[in-house]
Design an enzyme around this catalytic site. Sequence first.
Site, PDB file in Angstrom:
ATOM      1  N   GLY A 131      37.549  16.688  31.926  1.00  0.00           N
ATOM      2  CA  GLY A 131      38.634  17.652  32.120  1.00  0.00           C
ATOM      3  C   GLY A 131      39.912  17.210  31.436  1.00  0.00           C
ATOM      4  O   GLY A 131      39.916  16.326  30.570  1.00  0.00           O
ATOM      5  N   GLY A 179      43.969  15.826  31.372  1.00  0.00           N
ATOM      6  CA  GLY A 179      44.856  14.911  32.097  1.00  0.00           C
ATOM      7  C   GLY A 179      44.627  13.462  31.678  1.00  0.00           C
ATOM      8  O   GLY A 179      43.783  13.171  30.824  1.00  0.00           O
ATOM      9  N   GLY A 180      45.397  12.551  32.281  1.00  0.00           N
ATOM     10  CA  GLY A 180      45.377  11.145  31.888  1.00  0.00           C
ATOM     11  C   GLY A 180      44.068  10.446  32.228  1.00  0.00           C
ATOM     12  O   GLY A 180      43.574   9.618  31.460  1.00  0.00           O
ATOM     13  N   ILE A 181      43.485  10.761  33.382  1.00  0.00           N
ATOM     14  CA  ILE A 181      42.301  10.030  33.836  1.00  0.00           C
ATOM     15  C   ILE A 181      41.104  10.195  32.880  1.00  0.00           C
ATOM     16  O   ILE A 181      40.436   9.205  32.559  1.00  0.00           O
ATOM     17  CB  ILE A 181      41.955  10.426  35.294  1.00  0.00           C
ATOM     18  CG1 ILE A 181      43.088   9.921  36.206  1.00  0.00           C
ATOM     19  CG2 ILE A 181      40.620   9.863  35.729  1.00  0.00           C
ATOM     20  CD1 ILE A 181      42.964  10.344  37.658  1.00  0.00           C
ATOM     21  N   GLU A 215      34.445  21.970  28.176  1.00  0.00           N
ATOM     22  CA  GLU A 215      35.328  23.082  27.821  1.00  0.00           C
ATOM     23  C   GLU A 215      36.200  22.625  26.656  1.00  0.00           C
ATOM     24  O   GLU A 215      36.325  23.290  25.644  1.00  0.00           O
ATOM     25  CB  GLU A 215      36.178  23.402  29.050  1.00  0.00           C
ATOM     26  CG  GLU A 215      37.279  24.382  28.810  1.00  0.00           C
ATOM     27  CD  GLU A 215      38.099  24.552  30.078  1.00  0.00           C
ATOM     28  OE1 GLU A 215      37.501  24.727  31.152  1.00  0.00           O
ATOM     29  OE2 GLU A 215      39.330  24.483  30.003  1.00  0.00           O
ATOM     30  N   LEU A 241      45.092  16.864  42.157  1.00  0.00           N
ATOM     31  CA  LEU A 241      46.409  16.363  42.576  1.00  0.00           C
ATOM     32  C   LEU A 241      46.372  15.909  44.034  1.00  0.00           C
ATOM     33  O   LEU A 241      47.053  14.964  44.416  1.00  0.00           O
ATOM     34  CB  LEU A 241      47.464  17.464  42.397  1.00  0.00           C
ATOM     35  CG  LEU A 241      47.707  17.897  40.938  1.00  0.00           C
ATOM     36  CD1 LEU A 241      48.547  19.173  40.890  1.00  0.00           C
ATOM     37  CD2 LEU A 241      48.378  16.795  40.145  1.00  0.00           C
ATOM     38  N   GLY A 275      38.809  25.471  33.791  1.00  0.00           N
ATOM     39  CA  GLY A 275      37.348  25.407  33.897  1.00  0.00           C
ATOM     40  C   GLY A 275      36.882  24.477  34.989  1.00  0.00           C
ATOM     41  O   GLY A 275      35.716  24.101  35.015  1.00  0.00           O
ATOM     42  N   LYS A 332      53.910   9.448  42.626  1.00  0.00           N
ATOM     43  CA  LYS A 332      55.339   9.124  42.749  1.00  0.00           C
ATOM     44  C   LYS A 332      55.537   7.641  43.046  1.00  0.00           C
ATOM     45  O   LYS A 332      56.041   7.252  44.114  1.00  0.00           O
ATOM     46  CB  LYS A 332      56.002   9.988  43.835  1.00  0.00           C
ATOM     47  CG  LYS A 332      55.991  11.488  43.524  1.00  0.00           C
ATOM     48  CD  LYS A 332      57.028  11.859  42.506  1.00  0.00           C
ATOM     49  CE  LYS A 332      56.791  13.225  41.903  1.00  0.00           C
ATOM     50  NZ  LYS A 332      57.202  13.407  40.542  1.00  0.00           N
TER      51      LYS A 332
END
Length: 430
Positions: free
Chosen positions: A214, A216-218, A237, A312, A335, A360
């Site tokens: 997917g 994002g950073g991970i 995707e 998140l 997706g 945070k």
Amino acid sequence: MDLQEEYRRRLLDVEEAVNMVKDRQTIVAAMAASEPPALLRGLSRRAREVEGARVCTCLLMRDYGFMDPSLQGHILNESWFFGPWERKYYGERMATHLPNNLHEAGEKKAEKDRIDFFWGTAAPMDENGFFSLSLGVTYEKIMVEKADFVVLEVNENLPRTMGDTQVHISEIDGIVENKEDPVELPPVEPTEADLAIGNHIAELVEDGSTIQLGIGGIPNAIARNLMDKKDLGIHTEMFTDGMVDLFEAGVITGRKKTLWPGKMVGTFALGTNRLYRFIDQNPGLEFQQGNVTNDPFVIGKNYKMVSINTALQVDLCGQVVSEWLGGRQFSGTGGQADTHRGAQRSPGGKGIIALRSTAKKGTISTIQPRLPAGAQVTLGRQEIDLVVTEHGVASLKGMSVRERVQRLIAIAHPDFRDELKSEAERLEIW
Ligand code: COA
């Protein structure tokens, strides 16, 4: 057909193209790195002259000015997936969200609304009169078919991609030429937690699996941890830079794939120029439309399909929030539900949700006893089998609420485990 003559007849300058937009009309723009920069910039000027127009976007990469609050009432952005700009202007009431599963986004929109314009981008026409839609066909081809007037921003700097990306000049109404470099998304340097998550996930991915990563950073960190695997395949995707690394290391061969064997399958590409050079005229990649790549029934035909998506927040029963933060839309379902459900249909498949245990700077636990009021859930608890943080893997398949609570607390950050336990007791879910 004299193709060059057909091409010349369709040539427009940006002003001519954007001046066609009238009051209350709807424009759909291609998504992410496929977005048409010259047309969208032109729209910010044209928007002042029209009332109630709408522009649909998905993961807009740049601020083109058409969401400026001074254009209130002239134009509204409807977005399938918020990037930083939609997020910013949502607060100004210049953008709204279109909830969707990506594989049906285009069709649902075209069923509900008349699509007056589709504005896309393409690599130049070939000798047979075909353009390649280049960096993505998530919903773009559907819009070529459904829109009343189709304009392509043709750019020689865009890669010519293979698969279902070709459109013929006879399907196009207008052409705007542009030479801007495609927008890049630089890879995010993984944190220590990301690398630990990647390590746990590597243990879940067997040799011969087909994977989806997917956004994002991970996911970047995960790609690094898969370097020792053998014969992985890609059915995703989004094509990413991490996949280029895996291919170049010989990890991705697609040899064990049961669907499009030997090919890396995806619907759009977003990354750096290195990725865009890799996908250019590369027959090892198969771009297919989003209603194919992301259809859970298609994904499920892959053997050992593993989807890896990021979230998140997760509550102690396993509900997953991936797109909503602090009372606001943060991104979109995209997706995530498609690929997760598809992987679960696949023989030997796994749907994995990965998230850092805190946000945070360690002050907030991402695993929460319950979700905040109004939270928008991306995946329900009943469809969550595997949650991974840097502290381990919570296997929830077939587990009761009590077992889920225990397993999710075990992968929460140690600083928050006692608090989570006492909250679980208070809520009587322990
Ligand atoms: N509470 C408060 N803040 C939180 C938080 C939480 N539970 N979780 C994350 N944040 C903050 C982070 O600290 C960060 O803030 P910062 O920018 O000030 O540092 C911000 O929210 C973004 O978090 P991050 O983890 O860096 O996001 P990301 O870029 O890795 O993206 C998702 C993660 C979940 C938003 C993204 O994967 C997504 O949109 N997923 C849904 C769609 C999807 O998975 N599609 C898959 C097919 S491609």
